[in-house]
Design a protein around this motif. Sequence first.
Motif, PDB file in Angstrom:
ATOM      1  N   TRP A  35       0.866  -1.178   0.000  1.00  0.00           N
ATOM      2  CA  TRP A  35       0.000   0.000   0.000  1.00  0.00           C
ATOM      3  C   TRP A  35       0.910   1.238   0.000  1.00  0.00           C
ATOM      4  O   TRP A  35       1.880   1.298   0.755  1.00  0.00           O
ATOM      5  CB  TRP A  35      -0.909   0.044   1.213  1.00  0.00           C
ATOM      6  N   ARG A  37       0.635   5.739  -0.422  1.00  0.00           N
ATOM      7  CA  ARG A  37      -0.279   6.873  -0.347  1.00  0.00           C
ATOM      8  C   ARG A  37       0.399   8.121  -0.896  1.00  0.00           C
ATOM      9  O   ARG A  37       1.620   8.229  -0.892  1.00  0.00           O
ATOM     10  CB  ARG A  37      -0.756   7.126   1.079  1.00  0.00           C
ATOM     11  N   ARG A  44       4.562  10.221  -3.660  1.00  0.00           N
ATOM     12  CA  ARG A  44       3.951   8.989  -3.202  1.00  0.00           C
ATOM     13  C   ARG A  44       4.890   8.314  -2.205  1.00  0.00           C
ATOM     14  O   ARG A  44       6.095   8.239  -2.446  1.00  0.00           O
ATOM     15  CB  ARG A  44       3.675   8.071  -4.392  1.00  0.00           C
ATOM     16  N   ASP A  89      -2.755  11.490   7.814  1.00  0.00           N
ATOM     17  CA  ASP A  89      -3.018  10.294   7.003  1.00  0.00           C
ATOM     18  C   ASP A  89      -3.858  10.617   5.773  1.00  0.00           C
ATOM     19  O   ASP A  89      -4.081   9.745   4.931  1.00  0.00           O
ATOM     20  CB  ASP A  89      -3.751   9.245   7.839  1.00  0.00           C
ATOM     21  N   ALA A  91      -4.794  11.327   2.276  1.00  0.00           N
ATOM     22  CA  ALA A  91      -4.068  11.055   1.037  1.00  0.00           C
ATOM     23  C   ALA A  91      -4.922  10.157   0.143  1.00  0.00           C
ATOM     24  O   ALA A  91      -5.941   9.632   0.585  1.00  0.00           O
ATOM     25  CB  ALA A  91      -2.742  10.358   1.329  1.00  0.00           C
ATOM     26  N   TYR A  93      -4.829   6.573  -1.393  1.00  0.00           N
ATOM     27  CA  TYR A  93      -4.163   5.321  -1.068  1.00  0.00           C
ATOM     28  C   TYR A  93      -4.232   4.379  -2.267  1.00  0.00           C
ATOM     29  O   TYR A  93      -5.308   4.162  -2.847  1.00  0.00           O
ATOM     30  CB  TYR A  93      -4.815   4.676   0.156  1.00  0.00           C
ATOM     31  N   GLY A 108      -6.433   4.005  -6.884  1.00  0.00           N
ATOM     32  CA  GLY A 108      -6.436   4.711  -5.626  1.00  0.00           C
ATOM     33  C   GLY A 108      -7.817   4.987  -5.057  1.00  0.00           C
ATOM     34  O   GLY A 108      -8.822   4.983  -5.766  1.00  0.00           O
TER      35      GLY A 108
END
Length: 115
Positions: A35, A37, A44, A89, A91, A93, A108
């Motif tokens: 994963w 983000r 990224r 957090d 973003a 993903y 995403g």
Amino acid sequence: VQLVESGGGLAQPGGSLRLSCAASGFTFSWYHIDWYRQATGKEREWVAAITSDGESTGYAGSVKGRFTISRDNARSTASLQMNNLEPEDTAVYFCRASNNRYTYWGRGTQVTVSS
């Protein structure tokens, strides 16, 4: 070949979300899953990884202890359980499947952490 992320949305600080990554068109169990983000205006960044057999996992320091990666090879899916979410957090993903020959990315799913 497809990787489709889902489960993103809006969460409050301290809340939880569970992201899913559904794979099709390739042998899912032959691929490691990561994963990543990407926040607006930033590069990224890697978040978490799980080996093809699910035996080993790894996490970025910023999410360790809060996020948990898992996979179900029988269902060709991977998940990212995100707890104690923080505004940082926020973003998009992405799910990535890779082995020594091929790499596939999903498009995403947006995660927004805000009160």
